[in-house]
Motif scaffolding. Structure first.
Motif, PDB file in Angstrom:
ATOM      1  N   LYS A 106      95.935 -24.981  35.149  1.00  0.00           N
ATOM      2  CA  LYS A 106      95.939 -24.991  33.680  1.00  0.00           C
ATOM      3  C   LYS A 106      96.821 -26.136  33.207  1.00  0.00           C
ATOM      4  O   LYS A 106      97.867 -26.400  33.798  1.00  0.00           O
ATOM      5  CB  LYS A 106      96.472 -23.670  33.122  1.00  0.00           C
ATOM      6  CG  LYS A 106      95.621 -22.457  33.470  1.00  0.00           C
ATOM      7  CD  LYS A 106      96.238 -21.194  32.881  1.00  0.00           C
ATOM      8  CE  LYS A 106      95.403 -19.961  33.225  1.00  0.00           C
ATOM      9  NZ  LYS A 106      96.004 -18.720  32.664  1.00  0.00           N
TER      10      LYS A 106
ATOM     11  N   SER B 128      98.664 -28.100  29.707  1.00  0.00           N
ATOM     12  CA  SER B 128      99.033 -28.104  28.295  1.00  0.00           C
ATOM     13  C   SER B 128      99.689 -29.433  27.997  1.00  0.00           C
ATOM     14  O   SER B 128     100.174 -30.123  28.908  1.00  0.00           O
ATOM     15  CB  SER B 128      99.967 -26.942  27.954  1.00  0.00           C
ATOM     16  OG  SER B 128     101.162 -27.022  28.703  1.00  0.00           O
TER      17      SER B 128
ATOM     18  N   VAL C 135     102.130 -31.395  24.885  1.00  0.00           N
ATOM     19  CA  VAL C 135     102.823 -31.364  23.592  1.00  0.00           C
ATOM     20  C   VAL C 135     103.615 -32.655  23.409  1.00  0.00           C
ATOM     21  O   VAL C 135     103.855 -33.396  24.372  1.00  0.00           O
ATOM     22  CB  VAL C 135     103.793 -30.160  23.489  1.00  0.00           C
ATOM     23  CG1 VAL C 135     103.052 -28.851  23.677  1.00  0.00           C
ATOM     24  CG2 VAL C 135     104.940 -30.281  24.494  1.00  0.00           C
TER      25      VAL C 135
ATOM     26  N   ASP D 193     101.613 -29.219  19.403  1.00  0.00           N
ATOM     27  CA  ASP D 193     100.578 -29.004  20.416  1.00  0.00           C
ATOM     28  C   ASP D 193      99.510 -30.074  20.250  1.00  0.00           C
ATOM     29  O   ASP D 193      98.815 -30.125  19.229  1.00  0.00           O
ATOM     30  CB  ASP D 193      99.974 -27.600  20.226  1.00  0.00           C
ATOM     31  CG  ASP D 193      99.101 -27.173  21.391  1.00  0.00           C
ATOM     32  OD1 ASP D 193      98.460 -28.052  22.004  1.00  0.00           O
ATOM     33  OD2 ASP D 193      99.052 -25.968  21.682  1.00  0.00           O
TER      34      ASP D 193
ATOM     35  N   PHE E 208      96.776 -30.365  21.898  1.00  0.00           N
ATOM     36  CA  PHE E 208      95.427 -29.820  22.053  1.00  0.00           C
ATOM     37  C   PHE E 208      94.998 -29.011  20.832  1.00  0.00           C
ATOM     38  O   PHE E 208      93.835 -28.669  20.693  1.00  0.00           O
ATOM     39  CB  PHE E 208      95.351 -28.925  23.295  1.00  0.00           C
ATOM     40  CG  PHE E 208      95.406 -29.687  24.601  1.00  0.00           C
ATOM     41  CD1 PHE E 208      95.077 -31.027  24.664  1.00  0.00           C
ATOM     42  CD2 PHE E 208      95.787 -29.043  25.777  1.00  0.00           C
ATOM     43  CE1 PHE E 208      95.132 -31.726  25.866  1.00  0.00           C
ATOM     44  CE2 PHE E 208      95.836 -29.737  26.981  1.00  0.00           C
ATOM     45  CZ  PHE E 208      95.507 -31.076  27.030  1.00  0.00           C
TER      46      PHE E 208
ATOM     47  N   VAL F  48     101.681 -22.115  23.225  1.00  0.00           N
ATOM     48  CA  VAL F  48     101.072 -23.410  23.509  1.00  0.00           C
ATOM     49  C   VAL F  48      99.658 -23.221  24.057  1.00  0.00           C
ATOM     50  O   VAL F  48      99.356 -22.237  24.740  1.00  0.00           O
ATOM     51  CB  VAL F  48     101.931 -24.203  24.527  1.00  0.00           C
ATOM     52  CG1 VAL F  48     101.884 -23.568  25.912  1.00  0.00           C
ATOM     53  CG2 VAL F  48     101.502 -25.658  24.589  1.00  0.00           C
ATOM     54  N   THR F  49      98.775 -24.156  23.732  1.00  0.00           N
ATOM     55  CA  THR F  49      97.388 -24.101  24.212  1.00  0.00           C
ATOM     56  C   THR F  49      97.330 -24.519  25.674  1.00  0.00           C
ATOM     57  O   THR F  49      97.763 -25.615  26.030  1.00  0.00           O
ATOM     58  CB  THR F  49      96.491 -25.027  23.378  1.00  0.00           C
ATOM     59  OG1 THR F  49      96.563 -24.637  22.005  1.00  0.00           O
ATOM     60  CG2 THR F  49      95.044 -24.956  23.857  1.00  0.00           C
ATOM     61  N   GLU F  50      96.793 -23.649  26.510  1.00  0.00           N
ATOM     62  CA  GLU F  50      96.596 -23.950  27.934  1.00  0.00           C
ATOM     63  C   GLU F  50      95.105 -24.014  28.228  1.00  0.00           C
ATOM     64  O   GLU F  50      94.354 -23.098  27.873  1.00  0.00           O
ATOM     65  CB  GLU F  50      97.254 -22.888  28.811  1.00  0.00           C
ATOM     66  CG  GLU F  50      98.769 -22.918  28.806  1.00  0.00           C
ATOM     67  CD  GLU F  50      99.359 -21.934  29.804  1.00  0.00           C
ATOM     68  OE1 GLU F  50      98.803 -20.829  29.951  1.00  0.00           O
ATOM     69  OE2 GLU F  50     100.376 -22.255  30.442  1.00  0.00           O
TER      70      GLU F  50
ATOM     71  N   CYS G  51      90.484 -33.969  28.846  1.00  0.00           N
ATOM     72  CA  CYS G  51      91.431 -33.195  28.032  1.00  0.00           C
ATOM     73  C   CYS G  51      92.683 -34.021  27.722  1.00  0.00           C
ATOM     74  O   CYS G  51      93.150 -34.059  26.579  1.00  0.00           O
ATOM     75  CB  CYS G  51      91.831 -31.917  28.765  1.00  0.00           C
ATOM     76  SG  CYS G  51      90.558 -30.646  28.819  1.00  0.00           S
TER      77      CYS G  51
ATOM     78  N   TYR H  37     103.585 -33.326  29.559  1.00  0.00           N
ATOM     79  CA  TYR H  37     102.353 -32.831  30.188  1.00  0.00           C
ATOM     80  C   TYR H  37     102.750 -31.750  31.194  1.00  0.00           C
ATOM     81  O   TYR H  37     103.610 -31.972  32.045  1.00  0.00           O
ATOM     82  CB  TYR H  37     101.621 -33.941  30.937  1.00  0.00           C
ATOM     83  CG  TYR H  37     101.464 -35.251  30.196  1.00  0.00           C
ATOM     84  CD1 TYR H  37     100.296 -35.559  29.509  1.00  0.00           C
ATOM     85  CD2 TYR H  37     102.484 -36.211  30.210  1.00  0.00           C
ATOM     86  CE1 TYR H  37     100.141 -36.774  28.850  1.00  0.00           C
ATOM     87  CE2 TYR H  37     102.351 -37.423  29.550  1.00  0.00           C
ATOM     88  CZ  TYR H  37     101.173 -37.698  28.877  1.00  0.00           C
ATOM     89  OH  TYR H  37     101.030 -38.899  28.229  1.00  0.00           O
ATOM     90  N   THR H  38     102.100 -30.594  31.126  1.00  0.00           N
ATOM     91  CA  THR H  38     102.447 -29.492  32.032  1.00  0.00           C
ATOM     92  C   THR H  38     101.217 -29.031  32.802  1.00  0.00           C
ATOM     93  O   THR H  38     100.172 -28.746  32.207  1.00  0.00           O
ATOM     94  CB  THR H  38     103.045 -28.303  31.252  1.00  0.00           C
ATOM     95  OG1 THR H  38     104.195 -28.746  30.530  1.00  0.00           O
ATOM     96  CG2 THR H  38     103.458 -27.191  32.201  1.00  0.00           C
TER      97      THR H  38
END
Length: 462
Positions: A135, A137, A139, A148, A150, A172-174, A186, A212-213
């Motif tokens: 996944k 995400s 920010v 966020d 995304f 947060v959006t994953e 993405c 970036y995660t």
């Protein structure tokens, strides 16, 4: 042994630097780990790091030494963080992304697309009985707000912490990705939403810190174990001198905020390296709060200090190099990762649990549901609702416990008031008796307003 690897990278001279100084440089390489640096009005200084990448270094060289070990650790369940640091225009974003995130030239690809490729190469080679989920995400920290990238409607995400996840961004959006191509699409969408601006030092200067995660979850379908690793890449906005960048108006406000957050990062580094400070000021900025795990020993961390070799930027490059030197002194040992754990019934039903929470958010206040979930996780309670009714019942139980606690407190206060009332009556009677006695001098409240007056004032409240 430190959990932080620190490298320095000198980019090639820009055409502007070649014209301004005739190509004069302030660095002289000694070997792959050390160099001499000549700053303005200072003697020649020697520096040593884990690795030094000079002007002719390839992107692949940086990835192999700096990032590949961190990616491998992430797949083994050890959290990892990769940070690029330096003045504006020093090559941080180029090192992180390359000319663009979708760069087709394999030699120019930056750390981010190479990390994506490397993650999926390992996943592809994993055993068929291991289920892997990735996944992502993305920010940015812009003007001290976490946005966020995304979902731009989420423009002020809150940073939270609990026992199981450590530092995380609430809400947060994953996005679950299945292959490198989908991941790059993405990331490209997120990067297009990032705040950038033009300055005299950089045509596309990043005006925010970008985070970036990658969350990598592995589960064995054969031996019934699970393992999770988190990889965070941070492209910091560059520090800048306003007289050089020519920032004004909105750009000036952005530059002040960026420099303030980088200063907070420097304060945290100083606190960690001096060993004389009991309090580490992680909460002084959103950046340092997000990097708390990376700096405090909860993550394998790699720092890339990006510098200009030009003599015209010698003072800024020296500041970056000294920051890297201080960071290298951090001796927070990496905490041993947990061994692959036996999957519990709760983990097997996690997707059902998430589904229940999602249904509740549609019928109840989403913030109430989020607070309830966070409370259970923070307290280490293994809560596994089987239905919506179970979660609503738990909410009612928590409210009932809170009401009971408040009632007990009120009863204790009432008892204390009754005792004070008795004492007040007794004291009032003694004062009245004293007034009737001709031989006793009665002290009035006016004679000692700061003491007796305060006592009377307290009693008069009852």
């Amino acid at each position: 042994m430190s959990n932080i690897t620190v490298c320095v990278r000198f980019r090639p001279l820009s055409p502007k630097e070649k014209e301004a100084d005739g190509g004069a440089i302030c660095v002289q390489g000694l070997d792959s780990e050390s160099f001499f640096f000549k700053a303005e009005k200072e003697e020649e200084l020697a520096f040593c790091f884990d690795k030094v990448f000079y002007q002719d270094a390839e992107q692949a060289d940086v990835f192999r030494y700096l990032a590949m070990p961190v990616v491998q650790d992430t797949l083994n369940g050890i959290n990892g963080t990769i940070v690029t640091y330096g003045q504006t225009g020093a090559g941080k974003t180029y090192s992180m992304e390359g000319p663009s995130i979708s760069e087709s030239d394999g030699q120019k690809k930056g750390l981010l697309p190479r990390v994506v490729d490397n993650l999926f190469e390992h996943i592809k080679c994993s055993e068929e009985t291991t289920k892997c989920t990735v996944k992502i995400s993305m920010v940015e920290i812009y003007m001290e707000k976490v946005r966020d990238l995304f979902d731009l409607s989420k423009d002020n995400l809150q940073i939270k912490e609990n026992r199981t996840q450590g530092i995380f961004l609430s809400g947060v959006t994953e996005v679950t990705i299945l292959d490198p191509e989908e991941a790059l699409r993405c990331l490209s969408r997120g990067i297009s939403n990032r705040a950038v601006g033009e300055t005299q030092m950089n045509m596309t200067s990043s005006r925010s810190h970008c985070v970036y995660t990658f969350l990598v979850q592995q589960e064995s379908l054969k031996d019934d174990w699970s393992r999770t690793g988190k990889l965070v890449l941070v492209d910091l906005a560059g520090s800048e001198k306003v007289e050089k960048s020519g920032a004004e108006g909105r750009n000036l406000d952005e530059a002040k905020t960026i420099n303030k957050s980088l200063s907070a990062l420097g304060n945290v580094i100083n606190a960690l390296t001096t060993g004389k400070v009991n309090h580490i000021p992680y909460r002084d900025s959103k950046l340092t709060r997000i990097l708390q795990d990376a700096l405090g020993g909860n993550s394998r961390t790699a720092l890339l200090c990006c510098c200009s070799p030009s003599s015209s930027n010698a003072s800024e490059s020296l500041s970056t190099i000294r920051f890297g030197t201080r960071t290298k002194r951090i001796k927070a040992p990496l905490r041993a990762p947990a061994l692959p754990t036996q999957a519990t019934p709760f983990q097997h039903r996690r997707s059902a649990y998430d589904g229940i929470l999602e249904k509740l958010r549609k019928s109840l206040n989403p913030e109430d549901v989020m607070l309830l979930e966070e409370l259970f996780i923070r307290e280490g309670i293994l809560f596994d609702p089987q239905s919506t009714e179970d979660l609503e019942s738990a909410l009612e139980d928590m409210i009932s416990l809170s009401v009971s606690s408040m009632q007990e407190t009120i009863e204790e206060l009432n008892e204390a008031l009754e005792k004070l009332s008795v004492k007040y009556d007794a004291l009032a009677a003694e004062l009245e008796a004293a007034k009737r006695s001709p031989t006793v001098h009665v002290v009035s409240a006016g004679e000692y307003p700061n003491f007796i007056g305060k006592i009377f004032g307290v009693f008069n409240r009852f």
